[in-house]
Design an enzyme around this catalytic site. Structure first.
Site, PDB file in Angstrom:
ATOM      1  N   GLY A  16      83.542 -25.930  -4.426  1.00  0.00           N
ATOM      2  CA  GLY A  16      83.609 -27.199  -4.887  1.00  0.00           C
ATOM      3  C   GLY A  16      82.352 -27.547  -5.933  1.00  0.00           C
ATOM      4  O   GLY A  16      82.095 -26.357  -6.646  1.00  0.00           O
ATOM      5  N   ASP A  37      86.511 -21.744   1.793  1.00  0.00           N
ATOM      6  CA  ASP A  37      87.033 -22.478   0.306  1.00  0.00           C
ATOM      7  C   ASP A  37      88.530 -22.884   0.745  1.00  0.00           C
ATOM      8  O   ASP A  37      89.445 -21.742   0.690  1.00  0.00           O
ATOM      9  CB  ASP A  37      86.990 -22.626  -0.467  1.00  0.00           C
ATOM     10  N   GLY A  42      88.474 -27.808  -4.971  1.00  0.00           N
ATOM     11  CA  GLY A  42      87.703 -26.295  -5.930  1.00  0.00           C
ATOM     12  C   GLY A  42      88.715 -25.524  -5.739  1.00  0.00           C
ATOM     13  O   GLY A  42      89.885 -25.773  -5.779  1.00  0.00           O
ATOM     14  N   VAL A  63      87.835 -25.011   7.613  1.00  0.00           N
ATOM     15  CA  VAL A  63      86.681 -25.523   8.287  1.00  0.00           C
ATOM     16  C   VAL A  63      87.408 -26.048   9.616  1.00  0.00           C
ATOM     17  O   VAL A  63      87.004 -26.127  10.504  1.00  0.00           O
ATOM     18  CB  VAL A  63      85.674 -25.831   7.543  1.00  0.00           C
ATOM     19  N   LYS A  95      89.468 -34.832   9.606  1.00  0.00           N
ATOM     20  CA  LYS A  95      89.606 -33.662  10.125  1.00  0.00           C
ATOM     21  C   LYS A  95      88.764 -33.273  10.015  1.00  0.00           C
ATOM     22  O   LYS A  95      87.659 -32.021  10.619  1.00  0.00           O
ATOM     23  CB  LYS A  95      91.102 -32.966  10.393  1.00  0.00           C
ATOM     24  N   THR A  96      88.641 -32.755   8.302  1.00  0.00           N
ATOM     25  CA  THR A  96      87.381 -32.206   7.863  1.00  0.00           C
ATOM     26  C   THR A  96      86.154 -32.149   8.489  1.00  0.00           C
ATOM     27  O   THR A  96      85.492 -31.437   8.600  1.00  0.00           O
ATOM     28  CB  THR A  96      87.504 -31.759   6.264  1.00  0.00           C
ATOM     29  N   ALA A 118      75.812 -31.179   4.622  1.00  0.00           N
ATOM     30  CA  ALA A 118      75.415 -32.199   3.069  1.00  0.00           C
ATOM     31  C   ALA A 118      76.231 -33.258   4.100  1.00  0.00           C
ATOM     32  O   ALA A 118      77.706 -33.441   4.065  1.00  0.00           O
ATOM     33  CB  ALA A 118      76.973 -31.404   2.845  1.00  0.00           C
ATOM     34  N   TYR A 149      86.269 -41.628   5.203  1.00  0.00           N
ATOM     35  CA  TYR A 149      84.839 -40.229   4.847  1.00  0.00           C
ATOM     36  C   TYR A 149      83.388 -41.032   5.608  1.00  0.00           C
ATOM     37  O   TYR A 149      82.668 -40.474   5.762  1.00  0.00           O
ATOM     38  CB  TYR A 149      84.921 -40.610   2.938  1.00  0.00           C
ATOM     39  N   TYR A 163      73.775 -31.790  18.691  1.00  0.00           N
ATOM     40  CA  TYR A 163      74.242 -29.764  18.828  1.00  0.00           C
ATOM     41  C   TYR A 163      72.869 -29.589  19.016  1.00  0.00           C
ATOM     42  O   TYR A 163      71.897 -28.733  19.943  1.00  0.00           O
ATOM     43  CB  TYR A 163      74.968 -29.403  18.299  1.00  0.00           C
TER      44      TYR A 163
HETATM   45  P1  NAD Z   1      84.412 -31.066  -4.063  1.00  0.00           P
HETATM   46  O1  NAD Z   1      84.799 -31.957  -3.534  1.00  0.00           O
HETATM   47  O2  NAD Z   1      84.326 -30.210  -5.392  1.00  0.00           O
HETATM   48  O3  NAD Z   1      83.464 -29.785  -3.161  1.00  0.00           O
HETATM   49  C1  NAD Z   1      84.180 -30.028  -2.283  1.00  0.00           C
HETATM   50  C2  NAD Z   1      85.104 -28.730  -1.405  1.00  0.00           C
HETATM   51  O4  NAD Z   1      85.519 -28.418  -0.315  1.00  0.00           O
HETATM   52  C3  NAD Z   1      85.917 -28.118  -2.157  1.00  0.00           C
HETATM   53  O5  NAD Z   1      85.691 -26.797  -3.289  1.00  0.00           O
HETATM   54  C4  NAD Z   1      87.027 -28.285  -1.133  1.00  0.00           C
HETATM   55  O6  NAD Z   1      88.159 -26.841  -1.748  1.00  0.00           O
HETATM   56  C5  NAD Z   1      86.667 -27.969   0.355  1.00  0.00           C
HETATM   57  N1  NAD Z   1      87.282 -27.915   1.622  1.00  0.00           N
HETATM   58  C6  NAD Z   1      87.920 -29.238   1.609  1.00  0.00           C
HETATM   59  N2  NAD Z   1      88.037 -29.532   2.431  1.00  0.00           N
HETATM   60  C7  NAD Z   1      88.666 -28.352   3.049  1.00  0.00           C
HETATM   61  C8  NAD Z   1      88.369 -27.833   4.535  1.00  0.00           C
HETATM   62  N3  NAD Z   1      89.240 -28.681   5.032  1.00  0.00           N
HETATM   63  N4  NAD Z   1      88.325 -26.646   4.404  1.00  0.00           N
HETATM   64  C9  NAD Z   1      87.414 -25.774   3.605  1.00  0.00           C
HETATM   65  N5  NAD Z   1      87.472 -26.116   2.830  1.00  0.00           N
HETATM   66  C10 NAD Z   1      87.621 -27.318   2.337  1.00  0.00           C
HETATM   67  O7  NAD Z   1      82.940 -32.590  -3.579  1.00  0.00           O
HETATM   68  P2  NAD Z   1      81.035 -31.585  -3.975  1.00  0.00           P
HETATM   69  O8  NAD Z   1      80.955 -32.846  -4.863  1.00  0.00           O
HETATM   70  O9  NAD Z   1      81.284 -30.993  -4.423  1.00  0.00           O
HETATM   71  O10 NAD Z   1      80.762 -32.566  -2.790  1.00  0.00           O
HETATM   72  C11 NAD Z   1      80.149 -31.557  -1.708  1.00  0.00           C
HETATM   73  C12 NAD Z   1      80.018 -32.091  -0.322  1.00  0.00           C
HETATM   74  O11 NAD Z   1      78.743 -32.727  -0.952  1.00  0.00           O
HETATM   75  C13 NAD Z   1      80.962 -32.743   0.380  1.00  0.00           C
HETATM   76  O12 NAD Z   1      80.619 -32.511   1.703  1.00  0.00           O
HETATM   77  C14 NAD Z   1      80.260 -34.391   0.485  1.00  0.00           C
HETATM   78  O13 NAD Z   1      80.426 -34.836   1.122  1.00  0.00           O
HETATM   79  C15 NAD Z   1      78.643 -34.085  -0.678  1.00  0.00           C
HETATM   80  N6  NAD Z   1      78.427 -34.954  -1.122  1.00  0.00           N
HETATM   81  C16 NAD Z   1      78.636 -34.905  -2.863  1.00  0.00           C
HETATM   82  C17 NAD Z   1      78.349 -36.057  -3.223  1.00  0.00           C
HETATM   83  C18 NAD Z   1      78.792 -35.755  -4.430  1.00  0.00           C
HETATM   84  O14 NAD Z   1      77.749 -37.057  -5.658  1.00  0.00           O
HETATM   85  N7  NAD Z   1      78.866 -34.736  -5.071  1.00  0.00           N
HETATM   86  C19 NAD Z   1      77.467 -37.084  -2.460  1.00  0.00           C
HETATM   87  C20 NAD Z   1      77.457 -37.192  -1.666  1.00  0.00           C
HETATM   88  C21 NAD Z   1      77.525 -36.212  -0.286  1.00  0.00           C
HETATM   89  N1  UDP Z   2      83.709 -21.523  16.983  1.00  0.00           N
HETATM   90  C1  UDP Z   2      84.085 -21.003  15.736  1.00  0.00           C
HETATM   91  N2  UDP Z   2      82.675 -19.689  15.637  1.00  0.00           N
HETATM   92  C2  UDP Z   2      82.013 -19.409  16.389  1.00  0.00           C
HETATM   93  C3  UDP Z   2      82.763 -20.242  17.345  1.00  0.00           C
HETATM   94  C4  UDP Z   2      82.939 -20.926  18.145  1.00  0.00           C
HETATM   95  O1  UDP Z   2      84.231 -22.127  15.465  1.00  0.00           O
HETATM   96  O2  UDP Z   2      82.026 -18.220  16.717  1.00  0.00           O
HETATM   97  C5  UDP Z   2      84.718 -23.044  16.938  1.00  0.00           C
HETATM   98  C6  UDP Z   2      85.195 -23.025  18.583  1.00  0.00           C
HETATM   99  O3  UDP Z   2      86.599 -23.836  17.311  1.00  0.00           O
HETATM  100  C7  UDP Z   2      84.576 -24.327  18.949  1.00  0.00           C
HETATM  101  C8  UDP Z   2      83.641 -24.959  18.330  1.00  0.00           C
HETATM  102  O4  UDP Z   2      83.923 -24.015  17.274  1.00  0.00           O
HETATM  103  O5  UDP Z   2      86.189 -24.763  19.855  1.00  0.00           O
HETATM  104  C9  UDP Z   2      82.549 -25.796  19.382  1.00  0.00           C
HETATM  105  O6  UDP Z   2      81.800 -24.437  20.269  1.00  0.00           O
HETATM  106  P1  UDP Z   2      81.493 -25.137  21.533  1.00  0.00           P
HETATM  107  O7  UDP Z   2      80.953 -24.036  22.008  1.00  0.00           O
HETATM  108  O8  UDP Z   2      80.717 -26.205  21.092  1.00  0.00           O
HETATM  109  O9  UDP Z   2      82.068 -25.284  21.946  1.00  0.00           O
HETATM  110  P2  UDP Z   2      83.667 -24.755  22.700  1.00  0.00           P
HETATM  111  O10 UDP Z   2      83.773 -23.432  22.811  1.00  0.00           O
HETATM  112  O11 UDP Z   2      83.702 -24.812  24.288  1.00  0.00           O
HETATM  113  O12 UDP Z   2      84.795 -25.889  22.472  1.00  0.00           O
END
Ligand code: NAD
Ligand code: UDP
Ligand code: UDP
Length: 347
Positions: A16, A37, A42, A63, A95-96, A118, A149, A163
């Site tokens: 991104g 990513d 991005g 992620v 979710k993300t 971030a 968000y 954590y």
């Molecule tokens: P961006 O949208 O350009 O980048 C976000 C990246 O995350 C992208 O490459 C996208 O493809 C990737 N992504 C989204 N969902 C994903 C998922 N589920 N799994 C894997 N990748 C995923 O935004 P940015 O401006 O580069 O922001 C980056 C981070 O910084 C974000 O977490 C945002 O909340 C934080 N942030 C940015 C700003 C800003 O002004 N740019 C301000 C505050 C916070």
């Molecule tokens: N996880 C992962 N990579 C790792 C270890 C954990 O993605 O190397 C994820 C996994 O999905 C897990 C979550 O991280 O559910 C939280 O991990 P944690 O050990 O805290 O809890 P638990 O495994 O008991 O759910």
């Protein structure tokens, strides 16, 4: 770099806007960088120049699913950041932020890696205290169109702190304020990208509301300096750290500055304000100054010039007409109230 100092670093959201600059910086410092990513907002293009480097690896992965890799540090940036993008699929945004944070924290816990989250100034919502200090709990609508968000990022902060307390992890939370610069997506609907693209096209700049709402704009290089400093601090700070440029500017003045910097003939057009658009936003960066010895040094004019030059190159390399007709469409998709106007108080 001495093997001792060289780290294996995971950057989620590394393709991104901010992530690609961070990957570039970490590779330049001699680290081994794994960029993860799902290319939701991005693109591979943002990191194409790094692909030949033996210290850089790109992996397509979402992620919200577990990830098993061996790393020393994790920068968790994955999440769309533009209101237009994060409101497009709000459930996926939450979710993300939340599942993504759980997975990255679980990974950090398993391999005992340091993690930098971030976070965002949006955790303060439509703030009632100015400037915003880290001890302010914010003023957030939990059920509005921005909540996916704001609340997603707030929950991610909660998870980070839990954590840390429960599992003894080393966590750093950066509350990032509005950042701009090269590699912003030209159609992401954020104000700087919209205004620059509109100014370059000679179209009217779309100021939402009456333009009295404020933001503070940090140039991307300054922001990356701060993230790397925050991660490299010997001990984790006691809680989140604001990272941003404290120079506050209204959106109307921003439009005027962009028109002047781009030497554009564009005029200004007013359009409805998005629902829950924060009226005033400005970081207190005292903690960053004290803990990191950091403050931004790029002037708005210098940053704007670099950003305008980048968008000019993007337009020149795009399909004819492709990029220049897009900003109105991006602007149209934000949730906007018909009559709302920001009431900016001076407290
Ligand atoms: P961006 O949208 O350009 O980048 C976000 C990246 O995350 C992208 O490459 C996208 O493809 C990737 N992504 C989204 N969902 C994903 C998922 N589920 N799994 C894997 N990748 C995923 O935004 P940015 O401006 O580069 O922001 C980056 C981070 O910084 C974000 O977490 C945002 O909340 C934080 N942030 C940015 C700003 C800003 O002004 N740019 C301000 C505050 C916070
Ligand atoms: N996880 C992962 N990579 C790792 C270890 C954990 O993605 O190397 C994820 C996994 O999905 C897990 C979550 O991280 O559910 C939280 O991990 P944690 O050990 O805290 O809890 P638990 O495994 O008991 O759910
Ligand atoms: N904005 C605007 N015109 C645009 C895009 C945004 O006036 O074309 C305003 C928006 O209403 C907000 C500010 O600019 O007050 C910053 O918006 P952005 O989407 O960049 O980020 P936010 O800080 O709201 O997340």
């Amino acid at each position: 770099m001495k093997e001792l100092n060289r780290k294996r670093i995971l950057v989620t959201g590394g393709a991104g806007f901010l992530g690609s600059h961070l990957c570039e910086r970490l590779v330049a410092l001699g680290h081994d960088v794994l960029c993860v990513d799902n290319f939701y907002t991005g693109s591979k293009r943002n990191v194409a120049h790094l692909l030949d480097n033996a210290n850089f690896e790109l992996m397509r992965h979402d992620v919200t699913f577990p990830l098993y890799v061996e790393v020393d540090e994790i920068y968790n940036l994955a999440c769309p950041a533009s209101p237009v993008h994060y409101q497009h699929d709000p459930v996926q945004t939450t979710k993300t932020s939340v599942h993504g944070a759980i997975n990255m924290l679980g990974l950090a816990k398993r391999v005992r890696a340091k993690l930098l989250q971030a976070s965002t100034s949006e955790v303060y919502g439509d703030a009632r205290r100015h400037p915003q200090t880290e001890d302010y709990w914010g003023h957030v609508n939990p059920i509005g169109p921005r909540s996916c968000y704001d609340e997603g990022k707030r929950c991610a902060e909660t998870l980070c702190m839990d954590y840390m307390r429960q599992h003894g992890l080393d966590i750093r939370i950066a509350r990032i304020f509005n950042t701009y610069g090269p590699r912003m997506h030209p159609r992401d609907g954020r104000v700087i990208s919209n205004f620059v693209m509109q100014a370059l096209a000679g179209e009217p700049l779309t100021v939402y509301g009456d333009g009295s709402q404020t933001r503070c704009f940090c140039y991307v290089d300054d922001l990356i300096d701060a993230l790397v400093l925050l991660m490299s601090r010997a001990t984790p700070p006691d809680g989140p750290v604001n990272i941003g440029n404290p120079q506050e500017i209204s959106m109307l003045d921003t439009a005027r500055r962009v028109i002047a910097a781009a030497r554009s003939i564009s005029e200004i057009a007013f359009a409805p304000l998005p629902v829950d658009d924060p009226c005033r936003r400005c970081p207190s960066i005292e903690r960053a100054r004290v803990l990191l010895g950091w403050s931004p040094h790029t002037s708005f004019d210098a940053g704007l010039n670099a950003t305008i030059a980048y968008f000019q190159r993007e337009i020149a390399s795009a399909d004819p007409g492709g990029l220049l007709v897009s900003t109105a469409a991006a602007a149209a998709t934000t949730n906007r109230a018909e009559t709302q106007v920001c009431k900016v108080s001076s407290s």
